[in-house]
Design a protein around this motif. Sequence first.
Motif, PDB file in Angstrom:
ATOM      1  N   ILE A  13       7.549 -41.127   0.079  1.00 53.50           N
ATOM      2  CA  ILE A  13       7.112 -40.437  -1.180  1.00 53.50           C
ATOM      3  C   ILE A  13       5.604 -39.910  -1.201  1.00 53.50           C
ATOM      4  O   ILE A  13       5.609 -38.579  -1.218  1.00 53.50           O
ATOM      5  CB  ILE A  13       7.272 -41.478  -2.326  1.00 53.50           C
ATOM      6  CG1 ILE A  13       8.838 -41.657  -2.315  1.00 53.50           C
ATOM      7  CG2 ILE A  13       6.792 -40.697  -3.562  1.00 53.50           C
ATOM      8  CD1 ILE A  13       8.983 -42.889  -3.805  1.00 53.50           C
ATOM      9  N   CYS A  14       4.899 -40.778  -0.528  1.00 55.34           N
ATOM     10  CA  CYS A  14       3.336 -40.485  -0.590  1.00 55.34           C
ATOM     11  C   CYS A  14       3.095 -39.423   0.456  1.00 55.34           C
ATOM     12  O   CYS A  14       2.423 -38.390   0.245  1.00 55.34           O
ATOM     13  CB  CYS A  14       2.328 -41.546  -0.453  1.00 55.34           C
ATOM     14  SG  CYS A  14       2.342 -42.623  -1.783  1.00 55.34           S
ATOM     15  N   GLU A  15       3.834 -39.289   1.653  1.00 54.07           N
ATOM     16  CA  GLU A  15       3.685 -38.327   2.596  1.00 54.07           C
ATOM     17  C   GLU A  15       4.196 -37.005   2.185  1.00 54.07           C
ATOM     18  O   GLU A  15       3.771 -35.822   2.213  1.00 54.07           O
ATOM     19  CB  GLU A  15       4.469 -38.651   3.956  1.00 54.07           C
ATOM     20  CG  GLU A  15       3.673 -39.720   4.598  1.00 54.07           C
ATOM     21  CD  GLU A  15       2.357 -39.243   5.307  1.00 54.07           C
ATOM     22  OE1 GLU A  15       2.009 -38.130   5.405  1.00 54.07           O
ATOM     23  OE2 GLU A  15       1.443 -40.264   5.751  1.00 54.07           O
ATOM     24  N   TYR A  16       5.439 -37.265   1.276  1.00 51.05           N
ATOM     25  CA  TYR A  16       5.994 -35.992   0.757  1.00 51.05           C
ATOM     26  C   TYR A  16       5.108 -35.270  -0.235  1.00 51.05           C
ATOM     27  O   TYR A  16       5.034 -34.166  -0.467  1.00 51.05           O
ATOM     28  CB  TYR A  16       7.356 -36.409  -0.085  1.00 51.05           C
ATOM     29  CG  TYR A  16       8.048 -35.400  -0.952  1.00 51.05           C
ATOM     30  CD1 TYR A  16       8.757 -34.281  -0.350  1.00 51.05           C
ATOM     31  CD2 TYR A  16       7.695 -35.810  -2.131  1.00 51.05           C
ATOM     32  CE1 TYR A  16       9.248 -33.431  -1.303  1.00 51.05           C
ATOM     33  CE2 TYR A  16       8.314 -34.689  -3.093  1.00 51.05           C
ATOM     34  CZ  TYR A  16       8.978 -33.607  -2.614  1.00 51.05           C
ATOM     35  OH  TYR A  16       9.663 -32.726  -3.645  1.00 51.05           O
ATOM     36  N   LEU A  17       4.456 -36.088  -1.261  1.00 49.64           N
ATOM     37  CA  LEU A  17       3.554 -35.808  -2.111  1.00 49.64           C
ATOM     38  C   LEU A  17       2.509 -34.742  -1.722  1.00 49.64           C
ATOM     39  O   LEU A  17       2.351 -33.976  -2.218  1.00 49.64           O
ATOM     40  CB  LEU A  17       3.058 -36.852  -3.072  1.00 49.64           C
ATOM     41  CG  LEU A  17       4.009 -37.562  -4.052  1.00 49.64           C
ATOM     42  CD1 LEU A  17       3.581 -38.703  -4.698  1.00 49.64           C
ATOM     43  CD2 LEU A  17       4.982 -36.565  -4.952  1.00 49.64           C
ATOM     44  N   GLU A  18       2.109 -35.318  -0.545  1.00 45.52           N
ATOM     45  CA  GLU A  18       0.905 -34.492   0.102  1.00 45.52           C
ATOM     46  C   GLU A  18       1.441 -33.290   0.652  1.00 45.52           C
ATOM     47  O   GLU A  18       0.699 -32.225   0.844  1.00 45.52           O
ATOM     48  CB  GLU A  18       0.236 -35.432   1.067  1.00 45.52           C
ATOM     49  CG  GLU A  18      -0.955 -35.032   1.852  1.00 45.52           C
ATOM     50  CD  GLU A  18      -2.363 -35.113   0.974  1.00 45.52           C
ATOM     51  OE1 GLU A  18      -2.152 -35.641  -0.207  1.00 45.52           O
ATOM     52  OE2 GLU A  18      -3.252 -34.625   1.253  1.00 45.52           O
ATOM     53  N   GLU A  19       2.566 -33.414   1.209  1.00 48.81           N
ATOM     54  CA  GLU A  19       3.304 -32.138   1.569  1.00 48.81           C
ATOM     55  C   GLU A  19       3.534 -31.044   0.384  1.00 48.81           C
ATOM     56  O   GLU A  19       3.259 -29.769   0.763  1.00 48.81           O
ATOM     57  CB  GLU A  19       4.236 -32.209   2.661  1.00 48.81           C
ATOM     58  CG  GLU A  19       3.778 -33.097   3.940  1.00 48.81           C
ATOM     59  CD  GLU A  19       4.873 -33.359   4.931  1.00 48.81           C
ATOM     60  OE1 GLU A  19       5.880 -33.281   4.571  1.00 48.81           O
ATOM     61  OE2 GLU A  19       4.538 -33.963   6.323  1.00 48.81           O
TER      62      GLU A  19
END
Lengths: 222, 222
Positions: free
Chosen positions: A67-73
């Motif tokens: 989720i956190c990698e996705y949010l950053e992208e």
Amino acid sequence: MRKLYHHILSPFCRKVRISLAEKGLQCDLISEDLSSRNPAFLTINPSGEIPVLIEGEGNTIPEHNVICEYLEEAYPDPSLLGKDLNDRVEVRRLTRWFDEKFAREVTSGLLIEKVIKSLRYSGTPNSVTIRTSKAFLREHLQYLEWLIVRRRWLAGDIFSYADISAASQISVIDYLGDVPWDKFPDAKDWYMRIKSRPSFRSILHDRQTGIIPPPYYSELDF
Amino acid sequence: MRKLYHHILSPFCRKVRISLAEKGLQCDLISEDLSSRNPAFLTINPSGEIPVLIEGEGNTIPEHNVICEYLEEAYPDPSLLGKDLNDRVEVRRLTRWFDEKFAREVTSGLLIEKVIKSLRYSGTPNSVTIRTSKAFLREHLQYLEWLIVRRRWLAGDIFSYADISAASQISVIDYLGDVPWDKFPDAKDWYMRIKSRPSFRSILHDRQTGIIPPPYYSELDF
């Protein structure tokens, strides 16, 4: 509307809630069980783990780091990973440190003994596990202090996922009244800065039925 | 020259070696202990865990997932995460599945019982742990087959970190002779495709003193 399946005392769910708020993203919260496997939930995430984020258009994103990698992208501004390649290595290294090492050595034992056993009425807390977890907590707070006297935030100049992961773990332990703040003034100063962020506000006001935090838990100046 | 601290039977080190090779990056391998904590190594990585990558200019990058995210950012071509946002979620979701759930339920028990106890001459393997790990292995192979009959590679159209993570875990178990390939023909077909990739070659030729893999372990057509 965006939805997050979560539990208020899961540090990994707290991490995602704070990250969403830091990026200015609203979401509806749906309570899930902290540890048992609800069959209906397995159709949402076959691994059975919270948190799970459902985006407005229905895309399902499981697992706090995914989720956190996705949010950053998907929502790069403000960045919680940093822009420079080496800075991102340090943010991810410390994020892992708190998500895995700290969680395994400290949070997991305290949550099982003090929360899960209490919610399930299953057995008395194991005092050896609690003592061991607290001993590890002191080592981790020493490491946190070593970092924070050298840097503005844990991984460097910017507030990042490293701070969010560390604060998410520590806030759960603080809810249980187990952080010896008087012994760690630099860690306390860092945590006060975190507590005063608007993204942290809802976390501090959540309460678990039957488990009461110490009075200073939600105070910004404690 | 780039260096990697590793152990030949660590699935997480295999994952990084394959990833480096897929991206066409050379590195020198330095053997580290699989599980005990060498004090000299703690100065390289305070968490004490392998793998650790040292870049030519001296930058230290610890932890398999931190390394893989770094490699994708520093050497984006060929991509092992995909370009589309949703594809990247699926790659990361499955990467986590094999790195964490599969590793915890299958690889970890088999490595402790069959490798670590043997290398340390400490106790006989626990047959209950071995049986439980093998039962979980069958469940995971079923899930892998469910995925691979629907997709070209595990996470979709491209060969990705999801395939690398799964193959790294499975290759260690295959070294121990514990994969029931005859029961899982679709998984076997996928693994044959992986074995034939040049990035996998050195993995198949490594040997651990005192632990001999089955004859088919390094054969491409098995």
